[in-house]
Design a protein around this motif. Structure first.
Motif, PDB file in Angstrom:
ATOM      1  N   VAL A 110      10.785  31.719  -8.098  1.00 52.81           N
ATOM      2  CA  VAL A 110      11.318  32.029  -6.772  1.00 52.81           C
ATOM      3  C   VAL A 110      11.159  30.852  -5.818  1.00 52.81           C
ATOM      4  O   VAL A 110      12.084  30.504  -5.069  1.00 52.81           O
ATOM      5  CB  VAL A 110      10.629  33.282  -6.197  1.00 52.81           C
ATOM      6  N   GLY A 111       9.986  30.204  -5.832  1.00 54.97           N
ATOM      7  CA  GLY A 111       9.752  29.079  -4.926  1.00 54.97           C
ATOM      8  C   GLY A 111      10.757  27.953  -5.109  1.00 54.97           C
ATOM      9  O   GLY A 111      11.455  27.567  -4.161  1.00 54.97           O
ATOM     10  N   PRO A 112      10.887  27.397  -6.330  1.00 53.85           N
ATOM     11  CA  PRO A 112      11.882  26.343  -6.535  1.00 53.85           C
ATOM     12  C   PRO A 112      13.318  26.818  -6.308  1.00 53.85           C
ATOM     13  O   PRO A 112      14.169  26.034  -5.865  1.00 53.85           O
ATOM     14  CB  PRO A 112      11.660  25.935  -7.999  1.00 53.85           C
ATOM     15  N   ALA A 113      13.598  28.094  -6.620  1.00 56.37           N
ATOM     16  CA  ALA A 113      14.960  28.598  -6.397  1.00 56.37           C
ATOM     17  C   ALA A 113      15.291  28.581  -4.903  1.00 56.37           C
ATOM     18  O   ALA A 113      16.367  28.127  -4.495  1.00 56.37           O
ATOM     19  CB  ALA A 113      15.088  30.014  -6.949  1.00 56.37           C
ATOM     20  N   LEU A 114      14.361  29.062  -4.082  1.00 52.19           N
ATOM     21  CA  LEU A 114      14.576  29.019  -2.633  1.00 52.19           C
ATOM     22  C   LEU A 114      14.649  27.574  -2.147  1.00 52.19           C
ATOM     23  O   LEU A 114      15.479  27.233  -1.299  1.00 52.19           O
ATOM     24  CB  LEU A 114      13.447  29.760  -1.919  1.00 52.19           C
ATOM     25  N   GLY A 115      13.769  26.726  -2.682  1.00 51.09           N
ATOM     26  CA  GLY A 115      13.794  25.318  -2.290  1.00 51.09           C
ATOM     27  C   GLY A 115      15.093  24.648  -2.656  1.00 51.09           C
ATOM     28  O   GLY A 115      15.630  23.845  -1.882  1.00 51.09           O
ATOM     29  N   GLY A 116      15.619  24.984  -3.843  1.00 53.61           N
ATOM     30  CA  GLY A 116      16.891  24.413  -4.254  1.00 53.61           C
ATOM     31  C   GLY A 116      18.049  24.876  -3.385  1.00 53.61           C
ATOM     32  O   GLY A 116      18.929  24.082  -3.038  1.00 53.61           O
ATOM     33  N   MET A 117      18.040  26.160  -3.007  1.00 50.22           N
ATOM     34  CA  MET A 117      19.087  26.676  -2.130  1.00 50.22           C
ATOM     35  C   MET A 117      19.042  25.987  -0.767  1.00 50.22           C
ATOM     36  O   MET A 117      20.068  25.588  -0.210  1.00 50.22           O
ATOM     37  CB  MET A 117      18.935  28.187  -1.968  1.00 50.22           C
ATOM     38  N   LEU A 118      17.833  25.848  -0.224  1.00 53.54           N
ATOM     39  CA  LEU A 118      17.690  25.190   1.075  1.00 53.54           C
ATOM     40  C   LEU A 118      18.035  23.708   0.982  1.00 53.54           C
ATOM     41  O   LEU A 118      18.580  23.129   1.922  1.00 53.54           O
ATOM     42  CB  LEU A 118      16.262  25.380   1.599  1.00 53.54           C
ATOM     43  N   LEU A 119      17.713  23.093  -0.155  1.00 54.95           N
ATOM     44  CA  LEU A 119      18.030  21.677  -0.343  1.00 54.95           C
ATOM     45  C   LEU A 119      19.541  21.455  -0.290  1.00 54.95           C
ATOM     46  O   LEU A 119      20.011  20.466   0.287  1.00 54.95           O
ATOM     47  CB  LEU A 119      17.465  21.198  -1.675  1.00 54.95           C
ATOM     48  N   ALA A 120      20.282  22.378  -0.869  1.00 58.02           N
ATOM     49  CA  ALA A 120      21.740  22.251  -0.854  1.00 58.02           C
ATOM     50  C   ALA A 120      22.317  22.467   0.539  1.00 58.02           C
ATOM     51  O   ALA A 120      23.310  21.855   0.914  1.00 58.02           O
ATOM     52  CB  ALA A 120      22.349  23.254  -1.831  1.00 58.02           C
ATOM     53  N   ALA A 121      21.662  23.356   1.325  1.00 59.38           N
ATOM     54  CA  ALA A 121      22.198  23.701   2.642  1.00 59.38           C
ATOM     55  C   ALA A 121      21.661  22.796   3.748  1.00 59.38           C
ATOM     56  O   ALA A 121      22.409  22.319   4.601  1.00 59.38           O
ATOM     57  CB  ALA A 121      21.870  25.159   2.958  1.00 59.38           C
ATOM     58  N   ALA A 122      20.335  22.580   3.763  1.00 53.58           N
ATOM     59  CA  ALA A 122      19.695  21.809   4.836  1.00 53.58           C
ATOM     60  C   ALA A 122      18.444  21.157   4.267  1.00 53.58           C
ATOM     61  O   ALA A 122      17.382  21.786   4.232  1.00 53.58           O
ATOM     62  CB  ALA A 122      19.343  22.709   6.017  1.00 53.58           C
ATOM     63  N   PRO A 123      18.533  19.912   3.770  1.00 52.16           N
ATOM     64  CA  PRO A 123      17.413  19.275   3.079  1.00 52.16           C
ATOM     65  C   PRO A 123      16.095  19.294   3.843  1.00 52.16           C
ATOM     66  O   PRO A 123      15.040  19.512   3.258  1.00 52.16           O
ATOM     67  CB  PRO A 123      17.910  17.837   2.869  1.00 52.16           C
ATOM     68  N   ALA A 124      16.126  19.095   5.149  1.00 46.92           N
ATOM     69  CA  ALA A 124      14.883  19.073   5.917  1.00 46.92           C
ATOM     70  C   ALA A 124      14.184  20.431   5.872  1.00 46.92           C
ATOM     71  O   ALA A 124      12.955  20.520   5.768  1.00 46.92           O
ATOM     72  CB  ALA A 124      15.165  18.667   7.365  1.00 46.92           C
ATOM     73  N   TRP A 125      14.973  21.507   5.935  1.00 43.17           N
ATOM     74  CA  TRP A 125      14.398  22.846   5.907  1.00 43.17           C
ATOM     75  C   TRP A 125      13.747  23.164   4.567  1.00 43.17           C
ATOM     76  O   TRP A 125      12.822  23.971   4.494  1.00 43.17           O
ATOM     77  CB  TRP A 125      15.474  23.884   6.218  1.00 43.17           C
ATOM     78  N   SER A 126      14.239  22.547   3.494  1.00 43.48           N
ATOM     79  CA  SER A 126      13.716  22.865   2.166  1.00 43.48           C
ATOM     80  C   SER A 126      12.248  22.515   2.023  1.00 43.48           C
ATOM     81  O   SER A 126      11.553  23.062   1.170  1.00 43.48           O
ATOM     82  CB  SER A 126      14.529  22.147   1.086  1.00 43.48           C
ATOM     83  N   VAL A 127      11.758  21.606   2.852  1.00 41.87           N
ATOM     84  CA  VAL A 127      10.323  21.297   2.825  1.00 41.87           C
ATOM     85  C   VAL A 127       9.614  21.861   4.057  1.00 41.87           C
ATOM     86  O   VAL A 127       8.452  22.267   3.974  1.00 41.87           O
ATOM     87  CB  VAL A 127      10.074  19.776   2.724  1.00 41.87           C
TER      88      VAL A 127
END
Length: 376
Positions: free
Chosen positions: A148-165
């Motif tokens: 779940v963690g990497p999946a959410l991180g990957g989704m956020l990375l595609a949409a808004a890279p800064a938010w993914s971290v």
């Protein structure tokens, strides 16, 4: 002897662990993407990805029992507090375009989290009127957070890279806030037992040995499938990488349904239930004519593997010596992650020797034998 404290809702412990585990896992897609941008070397990216799992293999057997020595809630609180600092450092370093220092901080955030799950799993039976229920929830989040963690991180990375971290920071802070300040837990031994004595006491218990062997076998299956499924999808089913991705997602996200599955098969014996939700899906995948036909059994397998791991955790909670429960769970953590890595390493060789059908059939037979013995 117990410490005086007001009753605590065990769901707060589960929620704190879920938030912390997801927060630590969430930045990894952005971290690996940043390393790829500056290195463009698959080997380096692979080593960086492996550093997420290395602390679990190398440290769990040694640090997993920390809660038995210093107090289980205290070990969890120190672990989450350290992760707050390290996750914030990962976010700051990635936003500052410093991926290699961020990798060090991210690996340390995994390392300092090692004592948390064994301590919580050892603590819950002391606090819960429904230890099976809350243990199932805890184990489900421990396993699912890796997906779940990497999946959410990957989704956020595609949409808004800064938010993914950046999102990981409030999540880990929330974990520290949700964690209870005090619980009526068993006081740690005044004799500060040595680690080797704990290992010896734990492995002397037959039910603990069986639980560890059973869950190691399941994680070998996970490791083998993680690698072999790609080859099977591309060759036997002629479906390509996209099908592999969907099947992996089905298996991973279905792990969140393990508590529901456990209630559905709760009246069956553990061995029969395990055969229905692990061995049978493997057989169905073996004979599936295409990847779509394999999707539902792969989802059931993902849920079933987690459900059986919930069961083996409960076996260790009940069977391990009271002073060494966290030691037993830490030792199991180290063993199961090592088993998954070993499965991934031998998967290409097994595929070459046995072929896709032979490999899946062999996994089903091995699981059947070990689960019949380990859960009896």
């Amino acid at each position: 002897m117990t410490r005086t404290a007001a009753p605590v809702d065990p769901r707060r412990l589960v929620a704190a662990h879920a938030l912390a585990a997801v927060a630590v896992a969430l930045p990894w897609p952005a971290l690996l993407a940043a390393i790829w941008r500056i290195a463009a070397d698959p080997a380096l990216v692979g080593l960086a990805g492996a550093s997420r799992f290395a602390p679990c293999v190398l440290l769990s057997a040694f640090l997993g029992g920390l809660g038995d020595r210093i107090g289980r809630l205290r070990a969890v609180r120190l672990s989450i507090a350290a992760r707050v600092l390290l996750v914030a450092s990962v976010a700051a370093l990635l936003l500052g375009d410093l991926p290699w220092p961020a990798l060090v901080a991210a690996t340390l955030s995994v390392a300092v989290g090692v004592p948390a799950f064994p301590s919580l799993a050892a603590l819950i039976p002391q606090l819960s009127a429904r230890p099976d229920h809350h243990t199932n929830a805890l184990v489900t989040w421990e396993i699912s957070a890796f997906v779940v963690g990497p999946a959410l991180g990957g989704m956020l990375l595609a949409a808004a890279p800064a938010w993914s971290v950046a999102v990981s920071v409030p999540l880990i802070v929330a974990a520290l806030v949700v964690l209870p300040r005090r619980v009526p837990e068993r006081a740690p031994s005044v004799h500060r037992p040595r680690l080797w004595d704990g290992w010896r006491a734990v492995l002397a218990v037959r039910v603990v040995r069986r639980a560890i062997v059973a869950v190691m076998t399941l994680n070998v299956v996970i490791g083998v499938l993680g690698v072999a499924l790609l080859t099977i999808a591309e060759t036997r089913w002629e479906a390509g990488v996209a099908a592999f991705g969907w099947l992996t997602a089905a298996q991973g996200f279905a792990s969140l349904t393990a508590p529901v599955l456990a209630r559905m098969v709760g009246r069956l014996s553990p061995g029969i239930a395990a055969h229905l939700v692990v061995v049978l899906p493997l057989v169905v995948v073996t004979v599936s004519p295409g990847w779509l036909a394999a999707a539902v059994p792969m989802a059931l397998l993902g849920s079933g593997l987690t459900m059986v791991e919930c069961r083996t955790t409960r076996m260790m909670q009940l069977g391990a010596p009271a002073d060494y429960t966290a030691v037993a769970l830490g030792l199991a953590d180290s063993a199961v992650v090592a088993a998954a890595l070993a499965g991934a390493l031998v998967a290409p060789w097994l595929l070459a020797v046995l072929g896709p059908v032979g490999l899946l059939a062999g996994l089903a037979v091995a699981c059947s034998a070990v689960l019949a013995w380990g859960l009896s």
